[in-house]
Design an enzyme around this catalytic site. Structure first.
Site, PDB file in Angstrom:
ATOM      1  N   HIS A 177       0.839  -1.185   0.000  1.00 54.62           N
ATOM      2  CA  HIS A 177       0.000   0.000   0.000  1.00 54.62           C
ATOM      3  C   HIS A 177       0.874   1.234   0.000  1.00 54.62           C
ATOM      4  CE1 HIS A 177      -3.190   2.803   0.957  1.00 54.62           C
ATOM      5  NE2 HIS A 177      -4.017   1.854   0.543  1.00 54.62           N
TER       6      HIS A 177
ATOM      7  N   ASP B 131      -7.881  -5.611   0.348  1.00 56.93           N
ATOM      8  CA  ASP B 131      -8.466  -6.360  -0.762  1.00 56.93           C
ATOM      9  C   ASP B 131      -8.257  -7.872  -0.653  1.00 56.93           C
ATOM     10  OD1 ASP B 131      -9.591  -4.199  -2.160  1.00 56.93           O
ATOM     11  OD2 ASP B 131      -7.596  -3.594  -2.782  1.00 56.93           O
TER      12      ASP B 131
HETATM   13  C1  LIG Z   1      -0.611  -0.670  -3.984  1.00 54.93           C
HETATM   14  C2  LIG Z   1       0.722  -0.427  -4.688  1.00 54.93           C
HETATM   15  C3  LIG Z   1       0.454   0.098  -6.098  1.00 54.93           C
HETATM   16  C4  LIG Z   1       1.496   0.609  -3.879  1.00 54.93           C
HETATM   17  O1  LIG Z   1       2.619   0.832  -4.592  1.00 54.93           O
HETATM   18  P1  LIG Z   1       3.741   1.936  -4.299  1.00 54.93           P
HETATM   19  O2  LIG Z   1       3.535   2.719  -3.086  1.00 54.93           O
HETATM   20  O3  LIG Z   1       3.891   2.676  -5.573  1.00 54.93           O
HETATM   21  O4  LIG Z   1       4.933   0.997  -3.991  1.00 54.93           O
HETATM   22  P2  LIG Z   1       5.880   0.405  -5.072  1.00 54.93           P
HETATM   23  O5  LIG Z   1       5.114  -0.228  -6.187  1.00 54.93           O
HETATM   24  O6  LIG Z   1       6.877   1.472  -5.434  1.00 54.93           O
HETATM   25  O7  LIG Z   1       6.581  -0.722  -4.251  1.00 54.93           O
HETATM   26  C5  LIG Z   1       7.756  -0.588  -3.480  1.00 54.93           C
HETATM   27  C6  LIG Z   1       8.496  -1.902  -3.537  1.00 54.93           C
HETATM   28  O8  LIG Z   1       7.688  -2.936  -3.002  1.00 54.93           O
HETATM   29  C7  LIG Z   1       7.378  -3.898  -4.007  1.00 54.93           C
HETATM   30  N1  LIG Z   1       5.970  -4.234  -3.926  1.00 54.93           N
HETATM   31  C8  LIG Z   1       4.971  -3.425  -3.539  1.00 54.93           C
HETATM   32  N2  LIG Z   1       3.811  -4.076  -3.599  1.00 54.93           N
HETATM   33  C9  LIG Z   1       4.098  -5.307  -4.006  1.00 54.93           C
HETATM   34  C10 LIG Z   1       3.310  -6.446  -4.261  1.00 54.93           C
HETATM   35  N3  LIG Z   1       1.997  -6.388  -4.097  1.00 54.93           N
HETATM   36  N4  LIG Z   1       3.914  -7.566  -4.669  1.00 54.93           N
HETATM   37  C11 LIG Z   1       5.256  -7.610  -4.839  1.00 54.93           C
HETATM   38  N5  LIG Z   1       6.054  -6.563  -4.639  1.00 54.93           N
HETATM   39  C12 LIG Z   1       5.477  -5.420  -4.210  1.00 54.93           C
HETATM   40  C13 LIG Z   1       7.682  -3.222  -5.341  1.00 54.93           C
HETATM   41  O9  LIG Z   1       7.994  -4.136  -6.338  1.00 54.93           O
HETATM   42  C14 LIG Z   1       8.823  -2.341  -4.959  1.00 54.93           C
HETATM   43  O10 LIG Z   1       9.989  -3.141  -4.871  1.00 54.93           O
HETATM   44  P3  LIG Z   1      11.374  -2.632  -5.497  1.00 54.93           P
HETATM   45  O11 LIG Z   1      11.688  -1.392  -4.699  1.00 54.93           O
HETATM   46  O12 LIG Z   1      12.266  -3.775  -5.283  1.00 54.93           O
HETATM   47  O13 LIG Z   1      11.073  -2.323  -6.927  1.00 54.93           O
HETATM   48  C15 LIG Z   1       1.530  -1.748  -4.765  1.00 54.93           C
HETATM   49  O14 LIG Z   1       1.819  -2.199  -3.465  1.00 54.93           O
HETATM   50  C16 LIG Z   1       0.816  -2.792  -5.561  1.00 54.93           C
HETATM   51  O15 LIG Z   1       0.899  -2.799  -6.795  1.00 54.93           O
HETATM   52  N6  LIG Z   1       0.087  -3.743  -4.891  1.00 54.93           N
HETATM   53  C17 LIG Z   1      -0.662  -4.749  -5.590  1.00 54.93           C
HETATM   54  C18 LIG Z   1      -2.021  -4.195  -6.028  1.00 54.93           C
HETATM   55  C19 LIG Z   1      -2.968  -3.999  -4.872  1.00 54.93           C
HETATM   56  O16 LIG Z   1      -3.150  -4.868  -4.047  1.00 54.93           O
HETATM   57  N7  LIG Z   1      -3.594  -2.823  -4.865  1.00 54.93           N
HETATM   58  C20 LIG Z   1      -4.592  -2.470  -3.870  1.00 54.93           C
HETATM   59  C21 LIG Z   1      -4.128  -1.355  -3.000  1.00 54.93           C
HETATM   60  S1  LIG Z   1      -5.276  -1.057  -1.692  1.00 54.93           S
END
Ligand SMILES: CC(C)(COP(=O)(O)OP(=O)(O)OC[C@H]1O[C@@H](n2cnc3c(N)ncnc32)[C@H](O)[C@@H]1OP(=O)(O)O)[C@@H](O)C(=O)NCCC(=O)NCCS
Length: 382
Positions: free
Chosen positions: A268, A319
């Site tokens: 998140h 979720d």
């Molecule tokens: C929600 C989300 C977009 C937040 O993303 P964010 O704040 O932009 O964080 P990032 O995507 O930059 O992630 C930071 C790190 O954690 C990792 N990470 C974050 N969420 C992850 C996940 N669900 N699975 C695997 N790795 C994850 C990223 O790959 C990144 O790793 P890196 O630094 O080695 O590249 C992301 O966690 C995600 O895509 N989750 C899955 C979708 C989901 O469940 N969404 C509902 C949100 S309520």
């Protein structure tokens, strides 16, 4: 440091950590993993309140008294009906259209039938009246939209039903049992509002041009659809089904992480120490599984959670447990994100009203990195 970072030290990709407005609707305290709606902890609202009390709180800025709640429920009951033209528009979509497209289309059509929208009435009271209609009709639109997609006739909503009960009644075509309604109600309460998330922000950007509440809600629903946001509850459940059994879970997740897969229902932007709503919903979903004698989904989820924490330090978000709770309730997976929208329209409405009350056009700056001052070449010479 890159050239862009040197020139724009305040630039943050995805606006991460950037304060983009002031609100008194909800607060996410990342350090304490807590979420409050107008100062009240969502745990208390989910455990002791209801979605209707939450919607009232978001719109009217206070918890209702017993009489105010009774009046609000009556108002919502009287507004549950959706014009026939909305159903016709939904029915005109291809049978396999995504249900999020149906609800987005539904709100576009609904706007044109709202008396205040038609009259272009934009005063505060009209905004509240529109918000009540938007909230009241959401469960009808998703429930009957589903029926239409299945070739079934829409059902008349029961004005005595809550949003959760109305939704379940229309989806299943039968009177829902109280336990199912309670589980749905908790999920709607937890989904109702969440600060400047992508879809709420899209809603605020839209109304900041002095566009209408309905346009804001349509923008919000359009933004909610993606798998990085609302779409994650569906993807999380599909993932659990792919994992199949608790025995398979550890190998599955280790393999997925080794191939750099995004694991849906985890992570998140705001909660790096855990999503408060996920803790609450996990308990509810686990208990539901025990009562139904189907514990494998929560067992799979717990293994995925353990390995994600060990390997990546990442917690589940709301979720994940909501996905398997809905599955245990027998709800078709394609409806999970539309149900999220049913809840979140309360948050969108509150934010749209707040934005319009202290409006300033939301218009950030872009960092341009393309070529500049090119000589114009006449078309014949290109
Ligand atoms: C929600 C989300 C977009 C937040 O993303 P964010 O704040 O932009 O964080 P990032 O995507 O930059 O992630 C930071 C790190 O954690 C990792 N990470 C974050 N969420 C992850 C996940 N669900 N699975 C695997 N790795 C994850 C990223 O790959 C990144 O790793 P890196 O630094 O080695 O590249 C992301 O966690 C995600 O895509 N989750 C899955 C979708 C989901 O469940 N969404 C509902 C949100 S309520």
């Amino acid at each position: 440091m890159s050239a862009i970072q040197t020139q724009y030290p305040n630039y943050s990709p995805g606006l991460e950590g950037v304060p983009a407005g002031i609100t008194s609707i909800s607060e996410i305290d990342s350090d304490r993993s807590s979420l409050t709606y107008r100062g009240y902890n969502v745990h208390d609202l989910a455990e002791q309140g209801s979605y209707e009390q939450t919607a009232y709180l978001l719109i009217y800025k206070k918890l209702p008294t017993a009489q105010e709640l009774a009046d609000f429920n009556e108002l919502l009951g009287a507004e549950r009906q959706v014009p026939e033209q909305v159903y016709q528009a939904i029915a005109a979509l291809p049978k396999d259209a995504n249900p999020m497209d149906s609800i987005r289309t539904g709100y576009s059509v609904l706007a044109a039938y709202d008396p205040d929208y038609r009259a272009d009435v934009m005063d505060f009271d009209a905004k509240v009246r529109k918000a009540v209609r938007i909230i009241a009709k959401a469960s009808t639109m998703v429930g009957n939209g589903y029926r239409i997609s299945q070739g079934l006739d829409p059902i008349e909503p029961n004005p005595k039903h809550s949003s959760a009960a109305n939704l379940l009644h229309l989806i299943t075509g039968t009177e829902p049992d109280p336990k199912t309604v309670e589980t749905m109600d908790v999920s709607l309460t937890l989904y109702a509002e969440h600060g400047f998330n992508a879809s709420t922000f899209a809603c605020r950007v839209t109304v900041s041009t002095l566009s209408d509440l309905y346009s804001g809600v349509v923008a919000g629903i359009s933004t909610l659809r993606g798998p990085l946001h609302g779409g994650a509850n569906e993807e999380a459940m599909r993932m659990i089904l792919e994992v199949g059994t608790p025995e398979n879970a550890e190998a599955w997740i280790r393999d997925a992480l080794a191939t750099k897969k995004k694991i849906m229902g985890f992570g998140h932007r705001e909660y790096k120490k855990g999503d408060n709503r996920a803790f609450h919903m996990s308990k509810v979903a686990k208990q539901l599984g025990i009562e139904k004698g189907i514990t494998k989904y929560s067992e799979i989820a717990e293994i995925l959670e353990r390995v994600m924490l060990e390997e990546k330090g990442i917690y589940p978000n709301v979720d994940l447990p909501t996905g398997y709770a809905y599955y245990l309730l027998g709800i078709p997976i394609d409806l999970y994100t539309p149900i999220f929208a049913v809840a979140r329209v309360a948050g969108y409405s509150a934010h749209a009203i707040e934005q319009l009350t202290h409006n300033r056009l939301i218009r950030p700056k872009a960092i341009y990195e393309g070529p500049t001052y090119l000589p114009y070449v006449p078309i014949a010479d290109r």
